[in-house]
Design an enzyme around this catalytic site. Sequence first.
Site, PDB file in Angstrom:
ATOM      1  N   HIS A 177      37.738  35.359  40.544  1.00 55.07           N
ATOM      2  CA  HIS A 177      36.610  36.148  40.052  1.00 55.07           C
ATOM      3  C   HIS A 177      35.344  35.307  39.891  1.00 55.07           C
ATOM      4  O   HIS A 177      34.260  35.854  39.626  1.00 55.07           O
ATOM      5  CB  HIS A 177      36.986  36.784  38.704  1.00 55.07           C
TER       6      HIS A 177
ATOM      7  N   ASP B  11      33.820  39.535  43.177  1.00 55.67           N
ATOM      8  CA  ASP B  11      33.799  40.590  42.173  1.00 55.67           C
ATOM      9  C   ASP B  11      34.789  41.692  42.541  1.00 55.67           C
ATOM     10  O   ASP B  11      35.264  41.773  43.690  1.00 55.67           O
ATOM     11  CB  ASP B  11      32.396  41.186  42.047  1.00 55.67           C
TER      12      ASP B  11
END
Length: 502
Positions: free
Chosen positions: A472, A476
């Site tokens: 992450h 995204d």
Amino acid sequence: MSESVNLPALGESVTEGTVTRWLKNVGDRVEVDEPLLEVSTDKVDTEIPSPVAGVVEEILVQEDETVEVGTALVKIGDGSGSADAGSSSDEQGSDQASADAGEPEPAPSTEQQDEQKAPEPQQADPTPDGQTQPAAPQAPSAPPVPQAAPVPPPAAAPPAAVPAPAAAPAPAAAPAPAAAPAAAGQSASVPNPTQDGAASGYVTPLVRKLANEQGVDLSTVTGSGVGGRIRKEDVLAAAAAKPAAAGQTAGAPAASGPFVAEVSPLRGTREKMTRLRKVVAERAVQSMTSTAQLTSVVEVDVTKVAQFRDAHKAEFLEKTGAKLSFMPFFALAASEALKAHPKINSTVDGDEIVYPDTENVSIAVDTERGLLTPVIKDAASLDLAQFAQSIADLAERTRNNQLKPDELAGGTFTLTNTGSRGALFDTPVVFLPQSAILGTGIVTKRPAVVKVDGQEAIAIRSFVYLALSYDHRIIDGADASRYLVAVKNRLEEGNFAPNLGY
């Protein structure tokens, strides 16, 4: 005259290796290209073959020692060196009051061999592979002549010879322990014993496991490898030759009684972690603590893929020599989508994101040594036939310890088929420096609502879950979803005729 065998270069980035197991002992005969020892690196476990023929005169690096590439591992000569060493040991052994003090070196070697040999006939077999048949013919002759069995092997003579005089004042006690010296003598008389009583030399754990699964007694198998070594193909041939009636008989109890789980021989034991397992553990922890990982999952209707596969798998096998499973379809769709979504294929370098110009897909392979990930280079340019052949070849060579270390390097994305063991899906771990890994679950059939002539209806469809774990820090949730939907659309469209490869 002896010659040293050095640790060879096992890949461009490999600088050292750990000796995990010696397959030959001092005094053993070895032929050219016959495996001498097993070495583990941070990339692969492999066997080191002997470049020369001769007799092992001196082992220079012990098990569990880590040495650099180029280090001398063993000396091989005409046997004169090992003979001198044995003579020297005999002289030292005659000056000691016990066999243990006179022969410090052979004891651990015999111990290691005994782990792979059958136990004594008088004891219960602690391993599933143990065979007691070879020891049975010696039982009647052991009590009258307890010292006779150890005489032939020179290295084992001192241990047997020293206790004999000590037992002379108490002849009545000699018959009771006679079986133990006989068994020890038998063990020492075979320089390179075989697991399961087989007639050849060292049997790899892979072959032993396969023999267990196929119900093959290795003592009845003739090896076709170097020096009569039993190979996987020999076990499969022996399994195929077993009468069909035997299979029916073996299957009868399962149908008549309740299911009983097989008890693993590892239950209640402990073992040392292999170097490969240590490396995997360290990298998994490093990845989990250095990255921000999460997983997104989509459900894919692969009915068209299943229909296409069923229609072409026979012809595919005939023309390519490879089986057409679901995996090549998943690999092709995943690789194509990486070209349109390069962030999933990227890596982090400091405060920069690096986007490679090729899609090098690592394929997770489950082996008894642990998880390994050989790499398919430039995967986005391959068709179904090339994927099927590459995946089958890499998986086979990975499980047989035949990979080159460089074949495990350079991956930019990983594909793992957790569905091969029945899992619907999982949350796979991303291993640095990669940023994403795609897990494919098992393909299952179930009722679903579909459109038929504009009307809703219920039909039997084939579904699979695709789970994408990603870092992450640079990817995204929206990026992950876009990539997964691209793969999903490609698979549900099912138009793979142009990608067959023949």
